[in-house]
Design a protein around this motif. Structure first.
Motif, mmCIF file in Angstrom:
data_model
loop_
_atom_site.group_PDB
_atom_site.id
_atom_site.type_symbol
_atom_site.label_atom_id
_atom_site.label_comp_id
_atom_site.label_asym_id
_atom_site.label_seq_id
_atom_site.Cartn_x
_atom_site.Cartn_y
_atom_site.Cartn_z
ATOM 1 N N GLU A 1 0.850 -1.192 0.000
ATOM 2 C CA GLU A 1 0.000 0.000 0.000
ATOM 3 C C GLU A 1 0.885 1.242 0.000
ATOM 4 O O GLU A 1 1.795 1.361 0.818
ATOM 5 C CB GLU A 1 -0.881 0.034 1.245
ATOM 6 C CG GLU A 1 -1.868 -1.098 1.322
ATOM 7 C CD GLU A 1 -2.684 -1.049 2.606
ATOM 8 O OE1 GLU A 1 -3.255 0.005 2.911
ATOM 9 O OE2 GLU A 1 -2.713 -2.080 3.294
ATOM 10 N N TYR A 2 0.585 2.147 -0.910
ATOM 11 C CA TYR A 2 1.297 3.423 -0.978
ATOM 12 C C TYR A 2 0.244 4.524 -0.870
ATOM 13 O O TYR A 2 -0.716 4.542 -1.633
ATOM 14 C CB TYR A 2 2.055 3.552 -2.304
ATOM 15 C CG TYR A 2 2.750 4.878 -2.463
ATOM 16 C CD1 TYR A 2 3.965 5.121 -1.850
ATOM 17 C CD2 TYR A 2 2.181 5.898 -3.216
ATOM 18 C CE1 TYR A 2 4.605 6.338 -1.982
ATOM 19 C CE2 TYR A 2 2.800 7.117 -3.351
ATOM 20 C CZ TYR A 2 4.022 7.333 -2.741
ATOM 21 O OH TYR A 2 4.650 8.548 -2.867
ATOM 22 N N VAL A 3 0.411 5.401 0.113
ATOM 23 C CA VAL A 3 -0.537 6.498 0.319
ATOM 24 C C VAL A 3 0.227 7.812 0.291
ATOM 25 O O VAL A 3 1.258 7.955 0.953
ATOM 26 C CB VAL A 3 -1.288 6.367 1.665
ATOM 27 C CG1 VAL A 3 -2.224 7.541 1.878
ATOM 28 C CG2 VAL A 3 -2.052 5.058 1.725
ATOM 29 N N ALA A 4 -0.287 8.759 -0.489
ATOM 30 C CA ALA A 4 0.266 10.112 -0.530
ATOM 31 C C ALA A 4 -0.890 11.074 -0.340
ATOM 32 O O ALA A 4 -1.944 10.930 -0.980
ATOM 33 C CB ALA A 4 0.966 10.380 -1.862
ATOM 34 N N ASN A 5 -0.731 12.060 0.565
ATOM 35 C CA ASN A 5 -1.819 13.009 0.764
ATOM 36 C C ASN A 5 -1.302 14.328 1.316
ATOM 37 O O ASN A 5 -0.240 14.403 1.923
ATOM 38 C CB ASN A 5 -2.890 12.416 1.683
ATOM 39 C CG ASN A 5 -2.419 12.231 3.097
ATOM 40 O OD1 ASN A 5 -2.399 13.185 3.857
ATOM 41 N ND2 ASN A 5 -2.046 11.020 3.468
#
Length: 147
Positions: free
Chosen positions: A31-35
């Protein structure tokens, strides 16, 4: 005869290792999350499937798409190069996320029941040790945006 047996055994064992690699990444969820305030992107890779969400509240219901065999093989090789145990200790090469210069990103790998999660880093500027994997995962999102 010994030479033929040795060649056969080497070939057989070599093919067995390739299958092990594929099984190992099949046991992983990446899982890769960018915010940031106005941006959100979550990319999940699991069993040669990719899903991308661009809404924090998950209202967009991401659709799983198949990863091509060539991309999957590249991802397998990149996954094999990782030292999962060191992921939580990796240092970010930049600090743009501290002043809204970049989105805050995280990489989380669930592998055989254990979670390996990175510290926050700048989206687009991952730690060197995971850079190739993160860039490959982000390339899937870029391809998806173009289609």
């Amino acid at each position: 005869m010994k030479l033929i047996s040795l060649l056969f055994l080497t070939l057989f064992l070599g093919k067995g290792c390739e299958n092990t690699k594929a099984q190992e990444i099949d046991a992983a969820i990446i899982e890769y999350v960018a915010n940031t305030r106005g941006f959100y992107q979550k990319i999940v890779v699991e069993k040669q499937q990719l899903s991308i969400s661009k809404e924090r509240d998950q209202q967009d219901k991401p659709v799983a798409t198949k990863i091509s065999d060539a991309d999957w093989n590249e991802l397998i090789n990149l996954f094999q190069d990782l030292n999962l145990e060191e992921i939580p200790d990796l240092k970010s090469p930049t600090e743009k996320r501290f002043y809204d210069g970049a989105a805050i990103a995280n990489l989380k790998i669930t592998y055989k029941g254990k979670i390996y999660e990175s510290k926050s880093f700048d989206h687009g500027f991952p730690p060197v040790e995971i850079k190739k994997l993160v860039n490959k995962i982000n390339s899937f999102a870029k391809q998806n945006d173009e289609n």
